[in-house]
Scaffold this motif. Structure first.
Motif, PDB file in Angstrom:
ATOM      1  N   ILE A  76       0.813  -1.212   0.000  1.00 63.93           N
ATOM      2  CA  ILE A  76       0.000   0.000   0.000  1.00 63.93           C
ATOM      3  C   ILE A  76       0.850   1.268   0.000  1.00 63.93           C
ATOM      4  CG2 ILE A  76      -0.215   0.335   2.500  1.00 63.93           C
ATOM      5  CD1 ILE A  76      -3.173   0.926   2.050  1.00 63.93           C
ATOM      6  N   LEU A  77       2.156   1.108   0.058  1.00 63.69           N
ATOM      7  CA  LEU A  77       3.055   2.258   0.136  1.00 63.69           C
ATOM      8  C   LEU A  77       2.862   3.248  -1.014  1.00 63.69           C
ATOM      9  CD1 LEU A  77       5.325   3.458   1.872  1.00 63.69           C
ATOM     10  CD2 LEU A  77       6.967   2.164   0.491  1.00 63.69           C
ATOM     11  N   PRO A  78       2.763   2.805  -2.279  1.00 58.16           N
ATOM     12  CA  PRO A  78       2.559   3.786  -3.361  1.00 58.16           C
ATOM     13  C   PRO A  78       1.269   4.586  -3.190  1.00 58.16           C
ATOM     14  CG  PRO A  78       3.254   1.659  -4.258  1.00 58.16           C
ATOM     15  CD  PRO A  78       2.938   1.423  -2.817  1.00 58.16           C
ATOM     16  N   SER A 120      -1.223  -2.321   6.768  1.00 59.68           N
ATOM     17  CA  SER A 120      -1.145  -3.780   6.770  1.00 59.68           C
ATOM     18  C   SER A 120      -2.010  -4.393   5.676  1.00 59.68           C
ATOM     19  CB  SER A 120      -1.574  -4.328   8.133  1.00 59.68           C
ATOM     20  OG  SER A 120      -1.561  -5.740   8.144  1.00 59.68           O
ATOM     21  N   ASP A 121      -1.515  -5.502   5.106  1.00 60.72           N
ATOM     22  CA  ASP A 121      -2.284  -6.267   4.128  1.00 60.72           C
ATOM     23  C   ASP A 121      -3.214  -7.269   4.804  1.00 60.72           C
ATOM     24  OD1 ASP A 121      -0.590  -5.009   2.234  1.00 60.72           O
ATOM     25  OD2 ASP A 121       0.873  -6.612   2.426  1.00 60.72           O
ATOM     26  N   CYS A 142      -9.029   0.280   1.148  1.00 61.99           N
ATOM     27  CA  CYS A 142      -9.210  -0.150  -0.237  1.00 61.99           C
ATOM     28  C   CYS A 142      -9.032  -1.668  -0.313  1.00 61.99           C
ATOM     29  CB  CYS A 142      -8.208   0.538  -1.169  1.00 61.99           C
ATOM     30  SG  CYS A 142      -6.483   0.116  -0.850  1.00 61.99           S
ATOM     31  N   VAL A 143      -9.101  -2.194  -1.542  1.00 65.30           N
ATOM     32  CA  VAL A 143      -8.851  -3.617  -1.797  1.00 65.30           C
ATOM     33  C   VAL A 143      -7.594  -3.730  -2.650  1.00 65.30           C
ATOM     34  CG1 VAL A 143      -9.678  -5.623  -3.110  1.00 65.30           C
ATOM     35  CG2 VAL A 143     -11.217  -4.427  -1.531  1.00 65.30           C
ATOM     36  N   ILE A 144      -6.763  -4.711  -2.321  1.00 69.51           N
ATOM     37  CA  ILE A 144      -5.520  -4.941  -3.062  1.00 69.51           C
ATOM     38  C   ILE A 144      -5.593  -6.260  -3.815  1.00 69.51           C
ATOM     39  CG2 ILE A 144      -4.332  -6.115  -1.175  1.00 69.51           C
ATOM     40  CD1 ILE A 144      -2.675  -3.562  -3.445  1.00 69.51           C
TER      41      ILE A 144
END
Length: 319
Positions: A76-78, A120-121, A142-144
């Motif tokens: 999620i860093l970007p 966190s993922d 959001c969703v990854i």
């Protein structure tokens, strides 16, 4: 100030019960100095201290210093950095510092109070003891989508595998690409460390809960993983879909005839996805709350998708 010479102990007197002239002058000078200090404190110093205390209280009531610190998931860093840049356009006085380090690290730091937000993922309970996780508040921003990626030289021969083949590759049952229709080339696994939320999410939904093979090459962040796969023929790993936006250094590997995309994740065709979490210790307030609201707001939704992330409210199914 109520203070007289008579208040001094009689032991200071001479044998005749009188204070010597030299000592009398010294006492008088001391009294003048004491009275001067008292007057200054009453007229100036005390007033300034009271004003400073009031200003400090007002600062605390308004949310304290205008700063945000976050760490954790590199997936999620970007997005977090893009949101920070957009947020600061209307909040130039806010300082925002965001670091990676992996989901486990971010969760530990926010639980200990060393950062404001832990990215966190996976859910906090997957990485922390209950005693550390109980005070954390989850914000599903959001969703990854997670994607297996391979060296580009393999893509023309192995554009796609079945989910069972994918599990066989990452659990070490399949060791050569010729076993899945590719060249006679040894499979080189490059994975994230056990503290990584990306790894936890991939193992849960791509490998159906099985652990990846021990002894595989590990790298601390997704950017380094992509570089290693690009450099090594026969390499395979996994990253967040967001790392593939405008990046053709590696090739995405399809699963059961489905290519990874935001749309495939929205409609349920792509199986490897999860929520991206931003945890705070207790309910957020001030600029921290404003920043989180901004990320999950409608205005930032377009940027979110452009960066390769899914909007939670558009998902056809929940987890």
């Amino acid at each position: 100030m109520d203070f007289t010479i008579e208040d001094y102990d009689k032991s200071t007197n001479s044998k005749e019960g009188k204070i010597p002239m030299k000592k009398m002058k010294l006492i008088a000078m001391t009294l003048v100095a004491a009275l001067s200090i008292g007057l200054l404190a009453g007229c100036g110093g005390g007033g300034n201290n009271e004003s400073s205390g009031s200003e400090a209280a007002e600062g605390a009531a308004s949310g304290g210093s205008q700063s945000i610190t976050a760490s954790g998931s590199t997936a999620i860093l970007p997005l977090a950095k893009a949101a920070a840049d957009e947020f600061k356009k209307d909040n130039a006085d806010v300082s925002i510092t965001i670091n990676g380090g992996g989901s486990g690290s971010g969760l530990k730091q926010v639980a200990e109070g060393t950062v404001d937000i832990g990215n966190s993922d996976v859910e906090a309970s997957a990485k922390l003891d209950e005693s550390m996780a109980k005070d954390l508040v989850d914000h599903k921003v959001c969703v990854i989508t997670m994607v297996p990626v391979i060296n580009k030289d393999l893509a023309k021969d192995v554009p796609d595998v079945t989910k069972e083949q994918l599990k066989g590759i990452f659990t070490g049952k399949i060791k050569n690409w010729k076993e899945v229709g590719g060249p006679d080339e040894e499979i080189v696994l490059i994975v994230r460390p056990k503290t990584s939320g990306t790894r936890a999410l991939f193992e849960e939904y791509a490998l159906d809960g099985e652990s990846g093979i021990d002894g595989a090459l590990e790298t601390d962040d997704s950017g380094s993983l992509l570089q290693n796969i690009s450099d090594q023929k026969g390499a395979i790993g996994y990253v967040a879909y967001s790392y593939l936006v405008n990046n053709d250094a590696v090739a995405a590997l399809g699963i059961d005839g489905v290519k990874p995309s935001l749309e495939a994740t929205y409609n349920g065709e792509w199986p490897i996805w999860g929520y991206e979490h931003m945890y705070t210790k207790g309910a957020p307030s001030g600029v921290i709350k404003d920043y989180l609201d901004f990320i999950m707001g409608e205005a930032f939704g377009k940027t979110l998708e452009e960066k390769g992330y899914n909007i939670t409210s558009k998902m056809k199914e929940e987890r």
